[in-house]
Design a protein around this motif. Structure first.
Motif, PDB file in Angstrom:
ATOM      1  N   ASP A  92      -4.052   9.331  11.815  1.00  0.00           N
ATOM      2  CA  ASP A  92      -3.376   9.018  10.562  1.00  0.00           C
ATOM      3  C   ASP A  92      -2.416  10.158  10.231  1.00  0.00           C
ATOM      4  O   ASP A  92      -2.861  11.302  10.055  1.00  0.00           O
ATOM      5  CB  ASP A  92      -4.396   8.834   9.436  1.00  0.00           C
ATOM      6  CG  ASP A  92      -3.738   8.390   8.151  1.00  0.00           C
ATOM      7  OD1 ASP A  92      -2.774   7.605   8.206  1.00  0.00           O
ATOM      8  OD2 ASP A  92      -4.177   8.832   7.070  1.00  0.00           O
ATOM      9  N   ASN A  99      -5.326   2.056   3.957  1.00  0.00           N
ATOM     10  CA  ASN A  99      -4.354   1.411   4.835  1.00  0.00           C
ATOM     11  C   ASN A  99      -5.000   1.167   6.196  1.00  0.00           C
ATOM     12  O   ASN A  99      -5.739   2.009   6.691  1.00  0.00           O
ATOM     13  CB  ASN A  99      -3.111   2.287   5.011  1.00  0.00           C
ATOM     14  CG  ASN A  99      -2.396   2.531   3.705  1.00  0.00           C
ATOM     15  OD1 ASN A  99      -2.377   1.676   2.833  1.00  0.00           O
ATOM     16  ND2 ASN A  99      -1.803   3.700   3.554  1.00  0.00           N
ATOM     17  N   ASP A 120      -7.574   4.166   7.080  1.00  0.00           N
ATOM     18  CA  ASP A 120      -7.482   5.565   6.653  1.00  0.00           C
ATOM     19  C   ASP A 120      -8.066   5.775   5.268  1.00  0.00           C
ATOM     20  O   ASP A 120      -8.549   4.829   4.621  1.00  0.00           O
ATOM     21  CB  ASP A 120      -6.043   6.077   6.754  1.00  0.00           C
ATOM     22  CG  ASP A 120      -5.084   5.446   5.746  1.00  0.00           C
ATOM     23  OD1 ASP A 120      -5.543   4.766   4.798  1.00  0.00           O
ATOM     24  OD2 ASP A 120      -3.871   5.638   5.901  1.00  0.00           O
ATOM     25  N   ASP A 121      -7.999   7.025   4.790  1.00  0.00           N
ATOM     26  CA  ASP A 121      -8.581   7.393   3.509  1.00  0.00           C
ATOM     27  C   ASP A 121      -7.860   6.806   2.300  1.00  0.00           C
ATOM     28  O   ASP A 121      -8.360   6.881   1.181  1.00  0.00           O
ATOM     29  CB  ASP A 121      -8.685   8.919   3.387  1.00  0.00           C
ATOM     30  CG  ASP A 121      -7.367   9.623   3.640  1.00  0.00           C
ATOM     31  OD1 ASP A 121      -6.437   9.025   4.220  1.00  0.00           O
ATOM     32  OD2 ASP A 121      -7.262  10.804   3.260  1.00  0.00           O
ATOM     33  N   LEU A 122      -6.693   6.195   2.505  1.00  0.00           N
ATOM     34  CA  LEU A 122      -5.985   5.508   1.420  1.00  0.00           C
ATOM     35  C   LEU A 122      -6.255   4.004   1.450  1.00  0.00           C
ATOM     36  O   LEU A 122      -5.725   3.260   0.635  1.00  0.00           O
ATOM     37  CB  LEU A 122      -4.474   5.765   1.515  1.00  0.00           C
ATOM     38  CG  LEU A 122      -4.036   7.210   1.297  1.00  0.00           C
ATOM     39  CD1 LEU A 122      -2.540   7.365   1.555  1.00  0.00           C
ATOM     40  CD2 LEU A 122      -4.384   7.669  -0.112  1.00  0.00           C
ATOM     41  N   GLU A 181       0.835  -1.193   0.000  1.00  0.00           N
ATOM     42  CA  GLU A 181       0.000   0.000   0.000  1.00  0.00           C
ATOM     43  C   GLU A 181       0.873   1.248   0.000  1.00  0.00           C
ATOM     44  O   GLU A 181       2.004   1.232   0.462  1.00  0.00           O
ATOM     45  CB  GLU A 181      -0.903   0.025   1.242  1.00  0.00           C
ATOM     46  CG  GLU A 181      -1.770  -1.193   1.406  1.00  0.00           C
ATOM     47  CD  GLU A 181      -2.947  -1.230   0.461  1.00  0.00           C
ATOM     48  OE1 GLU A 181      -3.244  -0.185  -0.159  1.00  0.00           O
ATOM     49  OE2 GLU A 181      -3.555  -2.296   0.335  1.00  0.00           O
ATOM     50  N   SER A 182       0.308   2.340  -0.492  1.00  0.00           N
ATOM     51  CA  SER A 182       1.030   3.606  -0.456  1.00  0.00           C
ATOM     52  C   SER A 182       0.603   4.392   0.776  1.00  0.00           C
ATOM     53  O   SER A 182      -0.451   4.145   1.350  1.00  0.00           O
ATOM     54  CB  SER A 182       0.738   4.421  -1.716  1.00  0.00           C
ATOM     55  OG  SER A 182      -0.633   4.755  -1.767  1.00  0.00           O
ATOM     56  N   GLY A 183       1.409   5.339   1.172  1.00  0.00           N
ATOM     57  CA  GLY A 183       1.072   6.204   2.298  1.00  0.00           C
ATOM     58  C   GLY A 183       1.465   5.600   3.631  1.00  0.00           C
ATOM     59  O   GLY A 183       1.867   4.443   3.732  1.00  0.00           O
ATOM     60  N   GLY A 211      -3.264  11.681   6.485  1.00  0.00           N
ATOM     61  CA  GLY A 211      -4.635  11.739   5.972  1.00  0.00           C
ATOM     62  C   GLY A 211      -5.615  11.739   7.119  1.00  0.00           C
ATOM     63  O   GLY A 211      -5.392  12.366   8.141  1.00  0.00           O
TER      64      GLY A 211
END
Length: 176
Positions: free
Chosen positions: A86, A146, A142-144, A54-56, A89
């Motif tokens: 987070d 993750n 979170d919003d990504l 995953e990114s972030g 984010g």
């Protein structure tokens, strides 16, 4: 294809394993396998496993109440308070589970914001069927997309009132 790193031998509970810390340069889906060479030069590949990177940054989450080791009588409200933040984010979901895994069948429900920054609450009423130990885990997403799981908080569910104990004698500081 590409070599990602070398493994090092570790011992866990009397068994030997190899571990390798990997840093992926980008997010994506990967198939990873181990390649080993024996003392006599023979080689073998493991079956590949699929990994999603995953990114972030990942959320931070912890159960702040009740404290691990606390008891609650079956039928009483158990207020579960969670801190979730987070770094890059915002938190979109905080879910609480009972069990050693965050299997959807173990979900106790979604926690809601308390109004204090980064704090969430889930009210849960354990039943007689829950007598024993609850293994509470909070998962923050979170919003990504993750997600991170908290450490397990062990909460005892007892039948009847939680026993209280008090020393009447000798008083504190008494010397003999």
């Amino acid at each position: 294809g590409d070599k990602l790193g070398d493994g090092s031998r570790v011992q866990v509970d009397g068994q030997e394993f190899y571990r390798c810390a990997l840093i992926f340069p980008e997010a994506g889906d990967f198939k990873v396998y181990a390649f080993a060479t024996g003392y006599n030069g023979q080689t073998v590949n493991s079956a590949p496993i699929e990994i999603t990177v995953e990114s972030g940054e990942f959320p931070e989450v912890s159960i702040i109440a009740p404290l691990s080791g606390s008891d609650v009588p079956a039928g009483d409200n158990l207020e579960i308070l969670i801190n979730a933040n987070d770094p890059d984010g915002q938190i979109t979901v905080v879910e609480v589970f009972n069990g050693s895994t965050t299997n959807p069948d173990n979900s106790l429900g979604l926690a809601t914001p308390t109004g204090s920054a980064g704090q969430y609450r889930l009210n849960f009423t354990p039943t007689v069927a829950d007598a024993g130990v609850l293994n509470l885990i909070a998962r923050a997403t979170d919003d990504l997309g993750n997600s991170t799981d908290s450490d397990v908080a062990l909460i005892g569910v007892v039948l009847g009132a939680v026993p209280q104990i008090e020393f009447l004698s000798p008083s504190a500081g008494t010397e003999f």
